[in-house]
Design a protein around this motif. Structure first.
Motif, PDB file in Angstrom:
ATOM      1  N   VAL A  11       0.866  -1.172   0.000  1.00 31.80           N
ATOM      2  CA  VAL A  11       0.000   0.000   0.000  1.00 31.80           C
ATOM      3  C   VAL A  11       0.910   1.231   0.000  1.00 31.80           C
ATOM      4  O   VAL A  11       1.645   1.462   0.957  1.00 31.80           O
ATOM      5  CB  VAL A  11      -0.931   0.011   1.225  1.00 31.80           C
ATOM      6  N   TYR A  13       1.321   5.190   0.120  1.00 32.16           N
ATOM      7  CA  TYR A  13       0.504   6.271   0.670  1.00 32.16           C
ATOM      8  C   TYR A  13       1.358   7.497   0.994  1.00 32.16           C
ATOM      9  O   TYR A  13       2.586   7.415   1.069  1.00 32.16           O
ATOM     10  CB  TYR A  13      -0.228   5.797   1.925  1.00 32.16           C
ATOM     11  N   VAL A  19      -3.815   7.371  -1.127  1.00 33.58           N
ATOM     12  CA  VAL A  19      -3.337   6.043  -1.514  1.00 33.58           C
ATOM     13  C   VAL A  19      -3.267   5.949  -3.033  1.00 33.58           C
ATOM     14  O   VAL A  19      -4.195   6.365  -3.735  1.00 33.58           O
ATOM     15  CB  VAL A  19      -4.271   4.950  -0.943  1.00 33.58           C
ATOM     16  N   SER A  33      -3.474  -1.888  -5.346  1.00 31.82           N
ATOM     17  CA  SER A  33      -2.154  -1.418  -4.928  1.00 31.82           C
ATOM     18  C   SER A  33      -1.111  -2.257  -5.651  1.00 31.82           C
ATOM     19  O   SER A  33      -1.450  -3.133  -6.460  1.00 31.82           O
ATOM     20  CB  SER A  33      -2.001  -1.591  -3.416  1.00 31.82           C
ATOM     21  N   TYR A 129      -7.824   7.475   1.620  1.00 26.17           N
ATOM     22  CA  TYR A 129      -7.753   6.040   1.890  1.00 26.17           C
ATOM     23  C   TYR A 129      -9.108   5.326   1.881  1.00 26.17           C
ATOM     24  O   TYR A 129      -9.202   4.204   1.382  1.00 26.17           O
ATOM     25  CB  TYR A 129      -6.956   5.754   3.175  1.00 26.17           C
ATOM     26  N   ASN A 141      -6.908  -6.275  -0.288  1.00 23.85           N
ATOM     27  CA  ASN A 141      -6.328  -4.961  -0.583  1.00 23.85           C
ATOM     28  C   ASN A 141      -7.150  -3.868   0.096  1.00 23.85           C
ATOM     29  O   ASN A 141      -6.611  -2.962   0.733  1.00 23.85           O
ATOM     30  CB  ASN A 141      -6.267  -4.758  -2.093  1.00 23.85           C
ATOM     31  N   ILE A 145      -5.889  -1.254   3.137  1.00 20.80           N
ATOM     32  CA  ILE A 145      -5.996   0.201   3.038  1.00 20.80           C
ATOM     33  C   ILE A 145      -6.785   0.770   4.216  1.00 20.80           C
ATOM     34  O   ILE A 145      -6.409   1.794   4.783  1.00 20.80           O
ATOM     35  CB  ILE A 145      -6.612   0.611   1.681  1.00 20.80           C
TER      36      ILE A 145
END
Length: 154
Positions: A11, A13, A19, A33, A129, A141, A145
């Motif tokens: 992930v 960010y 994200v 991601s 996010y 996924n 997140i």
């Protein structure tokens, strides 16, 4: 050569919990991601994560000479075992139906340039996010997140 059924999910960010998501080239409107399998069984998971990030986004994660320092890559020590989608099972040895995915987070500066691998991804976008989680096709996924505010070291 078959894929190894052990992979990473990274992930990516920013400090304000934006994200990065990428649309798969082989499946329209499948956003995700960074993901990818080990290249060989002994490959360290952190090395798999750094390699996949570089391949899919052009972001180099390294202690020296990288766009992002290696200390920004964090192993969340979370593993998910899931059923491999039938559309992608041909990439694995006959009879392999499950994959073990290891979750990492990567903090990057806000304006980090992204260079997509065109054979893997069509486009990318930065989302808050919660919106990113809603946009993911993969439940693991999306869950990763959603854990972001509890996992980050800002």
């Amino acid at each position: 050569m078959y894929k190894i059924p052990e992979s990473v999910l990274v992930v990516i960010y920013t400090e304000d919990l934006q994200v990065l998501l990428m649309e798969r080239a082989d499946k329209h409107d499948y956003w995700q991601s960074v993901t990818g399998s080990k290249d060989f069984p002994e490959e360290a998971l952190a090395m798999t994560a750094m390699r996949e990030v570089a391949e899919e986004t052009g972001i180099i994660v390294a202690d020296t000479g990288g766009i992002v320092p290696a200390s920004n890559l964090n192993d969340w020590h979370v593993s998910n075992v899931y059923e491999i989608y039938p559309v992608w099972r041909h990439r694995y040895a006959p009879g392999v139906t499950k994959n073990t995915e290891h979750v990492f987070g990567l903090l990057v500066p806000r304006m980090t340039p992204i260079t997509l691998a065109p054979r893997e991804h069509l486009q990318c976008k930065w989302l808050p996010y919660r919106e990113a989680a809603d946009a993911c096709f993969s439940p693991s996924n999306a869950e990763a997140i959603l854990q972001l505010p509890h996992r980050v070291k800002l």
